[in-house]
Design a protein around this motif. Structure first.
Motif, PDB file in Angstrom:
ATOM      1  N   ARG A 195      -7.776  -4.591  11.987  1.00 48.51           N
ATOM      2  CA  ARG A 195      -7.720  -3.294  12.690  1.00 48.51           C
ATOM      3  C   ARG A 195      -9.127  -3.035  13.354  1.00 48.51           C
ATOM      4  N   PHE A 209      -6.541  10.374   4.873  1.00 46.40           N
ATOM      5  CA  PHE A 209      -5.285   9.667   4.374  1.00 46.40           C
ATOM      6  C   PHE A 209      -4.347  10.505   3.607  1.00 46.40           C
ATOM      7  N   LEU A 261      -2.396  -7.466   2.786  1.00 40.87           N
ATOM      8  CA  LEU A 261      -2.409  -6.121   2.530  1.00 40.87           C
ATOM      9  C   LEU A 261      -1.440  -5.655   3.587  1.00 40.87           C
ATOM     10  N   ILE A 262      -0.217  -4.912   3.159  1.00 37.60           N
ATOM     11  CA  ILE A 262       0.602  -4.246   4.085  1.00 37.60           C
ATOM     12  C   ILE A 262       0.913  -2.918   3.487  1.00 37.60           C
ATOM     13  N   GLY A 263       0.679  -2.082   4.515  1.00 32.75           N
ATOM     14  CA  GLY A 263       0.694  -0.403   4.376  1.00 32.75           C
ATOM     15  C   GLY A 263       2.030   0.147   5.386  1.00 32.75           C
ATOM     16  N   GLU A 264       1.558   0.173   6.496  1.00 32.09           N
ATOM     17  CA  GLU A 264       2.427   0.810   7.522  1.00 32.09           C
ATOM     18  C   GLU A 264       3.924   0.452   7.484  1.00 32.09           C
ATOM     19  N   LYS A 293      -8.212   2.250  -2.879  1.00 30.34           N
ATOM     20  CA  LYS A 293      -8.644   2.099  -1.412  1.00 30.34           C
ATOM     21  C   LYS A 293      -9.131   3.292  -1.203  1.00 30.34           C
ATOM     22  N   ASN A 331     -10.213  -7.532   8.094  1.00 31.60           N
ATOM     23  CA  ASN A 331      -9.415  -6.364   8.234  1.00 31.60           C
ATOM     24  C   ASN A 331      -9.242  -6.566   9.777  1.00 31.60           C
ATOM     25  N   SER A 382      -4.179  -5.386   7.480  1.00 31.52           N
ATOM     26  CA  SER A 382      -3.627  -4.455   8.442  1.00 31.52           C
ATOM     27  C   SER A 382      -2.880  -5.267   9.469  1.00 31.52           C
ATOM     28  N   GLY A 383      -1.848  -4.344   9.984  1.00 28.62           N
ATOM     29  CA  GLY A 383      -1.124  -5.004  11.093  1.00 28.62           C
ATOM     30  C   GLY A 383      -0.299  -6.130  10.785  1.00 28.62           C
ATOM     31  N   LEU A 385     -11.533  -0.841  14.490  1.00 29.38           N
ATOM     32  CA  LEU A 385     -11.677   0.519  13.947  1.00 29.38           C
ATOM     33  C   LEU A 385     -11.930   1.460  15.153  1.00 29.38           C
ATOM     34  N   LYS A 389       0.582   4.805   1.588  1.00 27.66           N
ATOM     35  CA  LYS A 389      -0.197   5.331   2.647  1.00 27.66           C
ATOM     36  C   LYS A 389       0.548   6.481   3.516  1.00 27.66           C
ATOM     37  N   GLU A 437       0.683  -1.020  -0.101  1.00 33.14           N
ATOM     38  CA  GLU A 437      -0.196   0.056   0.274  1.00 33.14           C
ATOM     39  C   GLU A 437       0.801   1.302  -0.027  1.00 33.14           C
ATOM     40  N   SER A 495      -2.732   8.216   8.369  1.00 34.47           N
ATOM     41  CA  SER A 495      -3.851   7.306   8.764  1.00 34.47           C
ATOM     42  C   SER A 495      -4.425   7.986  10.072  1.00 34.47           C
ATOM     43  N   PRO A 496      -5.634   7.832  10.418  1.00 39.75           N
ATOM     44  CA  PRO A 496      -6.405   8.162  11.662  1.00 39.75           C
ATOM     45  C   PRO A 496      -5.758   7.749  12.786  1.00 39.75           C
ATOM     46  N   SER A 497      -5.096   6.359  12.533  1.00 40.31           N
ATOM     47  CA  SER A 497      -4.449   5.743  13.870  1.00 40.31           C
ATOM     48  C   SER A 497      -3.225   6.115  14.061  1.00 40.31           C
TER      49      SER A 497
HETATM   50  O1  LIG Z   1      -5.236   2.754   9.287  1.00 41.14           O
HETATM   51  C1  LIG Z   1      -5.956   3.308   9.815  1.00 41.14           C
HETATM   52  O2  LIG Z   1      -5.606   4.083  10.837  1.00 41.14           O
HETATM   53  C2  LIG Z   1      -7.646   3.256   9.398  1.00 41.14           C
HETATM   54  C3  LIG Z   1      -8.458   4.062  10.069  1.00 41.14           C
HETATM   55  C4  LIG Z   1      -9.703   4.197   9.717  1.00 41.14           C
HETATM   56  C5  LIG Z   1     -10.235   3.146   8.707  1.00 41.14           C
HETATM   57  C6  LIG Z   1      -9.195   2.594   7.862  1.00 41.14           C
HETATM   58  C7  LIG Z   1      -7.933   2.434   8.246  1.00 41.14           C
HETATM   59  N1  LIG Z   1      -6.963   1.972   7.308  1.00 41.14           N
HETATM   60  C8  LIG Z   1      -7.132   1.353   6.107  1.00 41.14           C
HETATM   61  C9  LIG Z   1      -6.483  -0.005   5.567  1.00 41.14           C
HETATM   62  O3  LIG Z   1      -7.255  -0.702   5.561  1.00 41.14           O
HETATM   63  C10 LIG Z   1      -4.971   0.060   6.009  1.00 41.14           C
HETATM   64  O4  LIG Z   1      -4.553   1.036   5.313  1.00 41.14           O
HETATM   65  C11 LIG Z   1      -4.476  -1.195   5.348  1.00 41.14           C
HETATM   66  O5  LIG Z   1      -5.201  -2.349   5.541  1.00 41.14           O
HETATM   67  C12 LIG Z   1      -3.164  -1.330   5.733  1.00 41.14           C
HETATM   68  O6  LIG Z   1      -2.798  -1.472   7.106  1.00 41.14           O
HETATM   69  P1  LIG Z   1      -1.522  -1.376   7.873  1.00 41.14           P
HETATM   70  O7  LIG Z   1      -0.574  -2.574   7.146  1.00 41.14           O
HETATM   71  O8  LIG Z   1      -1.527  -1.540   9.204  1.00 41.14           O
HETATM   72  O9  LIG Z   1      -0.993   0.099   7.581  1.00 41.14           O
END
Ligand SMILES: O=C(O)c1ccccc1NCC(=O)[C@H](O)[C@H](O)COP(=O)(O)O
Length: 260
Positions: A189, A96, A238-241, A117, A187, A218-219, A191, A57, A55, A60-62
């Motif tokens: 995460r 984002f 799916l890997i972003g952060e 996305k 997911n 996520s995560g 929310l 990115k 991803e 993010s809100p988190s």
């Molecule tokens: O990432 C967030 O904080 C978030 C908050 C609210 C709604 C969606 C959110 N994330 C979107 C995603 O789906 C992630 O970017 C994606 O799964 C990758 O996750 P990560 O590898 O943990 O960055």
């Protein structure tokens, strides 16, 4: 009000405003609208590919700001060369820091399937996704009614795009899964708390019918996570952060994929 409620409320206003500026017929006239989408199901489900959906990115809100310096075209080209199975481009600006131009930039340098996305709440966004060269779209069960999920998936399918349905729990899975979906993403995460745990993917794995490609979202931060998730039938990750928090996201993806 949850973060998702806030995002959806903002998105509805944003889409209504965009419709006034660019008509559907203008979207359909864009050159990329006629591009044949690449099959995400084939790339992500293939045993010969990494399964990594990397991803782009910025924030993010988190986590707030994750990466304010990397250029999307550099990252997209690097992800492709690193061997990702697909790329995810966040196009939501407000929460984002992404834009549709990010997806256009990624498209111009990468042949891998690209997912738009975003938080889809209107058919307009699906037509827009096609007009910027997206191959597949995300539908988030917690933002939609089951009837909307099905209707939007049909719109995407009629445009040749595939659909990744995202769920957080068993209730969403049972209510939203239908033949129109291609990939089902769990997911990890929460929310409400923003806690992440791959246990969520493990818990729901057996409830996902086998005809769908399973994606864990996520995560995901290490190879052990992938090895564990594969035992539960997951093919996409799916890997972003984990990549974006580094100075060089595509180098991080390359190192990660080389260990698979
Ligand atoms: O990432 C967030 O904080 C978030 C908050 C609210 C709604 C969606 C959110 N994330 C979107 C995603 O789906 C992630 O970017 C994606 O799964 C990758 O996750 P990560 O590898 O943990 O960055």
């Amino acid at each position: 009000m949850t973060i998702l409620d806030k995002i959806v409320a903002h998105k509805k206003i944003e889409v209504a405003a965009r419709k006034e500026i660019v008509s559907i017929s203008a979207l359909q006239a864009r050159p990329l609208f006629d591009k044949e989408p690449v099959s995400a199901k084939a790339w992500i489900g293939s045993p010969n590919k990494s399964g990594i959906i990397a991803e782009f990115k910025r924030q993010s809100p988190s986590k707030g700001l994750i990466n304010g310096t990397s250029r999307v075209s550099d990252v997209a080209e690097g992800y492709f060369k690193a061997g990702v199975s697909a790329m995810s481009v966040l196009t939501d600006q407000e929460f984002f820091g992404g834009t549709v131009d990010d997806l256009l930039a990624a498209r111009s340098v990468s042949p891998v399937p690209i997912i738009r996305k975003d938080f889809i709440v209107d058919e307009y966004q699906i037509i827009e996704a096609k007009s910027i060269g997206a191959d597949f779209i995300l539908l988030i069960a917690s933002c939609l009614t089951p009837a909307e999920s099905k209707q939007y998936a049909e719109v995407a399918r009629n445009l040749g795009m595939q659909i990744l349905l995202e769920v957080h729990n068993q209730e969403e899975l049972e209510a939203h899964v239908c033949d129109q979906m291609d990939l089902i993403g769990v997911n990890n995460r929460n929310l409400k708390t923003f806690d992440v745990s791959i246990e969520n993917s493990k818990k729901l794995a057996d409830l996902i019918p086998n005809e769908f490609v399973k994606v864990s979202e996520s995560g995901i931060s290490n190879i052990e996570n992938i090895k564990e998730l594969k035992k539960y039938g997951y093919k996409g990750f799916l890997i972003g952060e984990n990549f974006m928090k580094t100075d060089n996201p595509s180098k991080a993806a390359k190192e990660f994929i080389s260990q698979l």
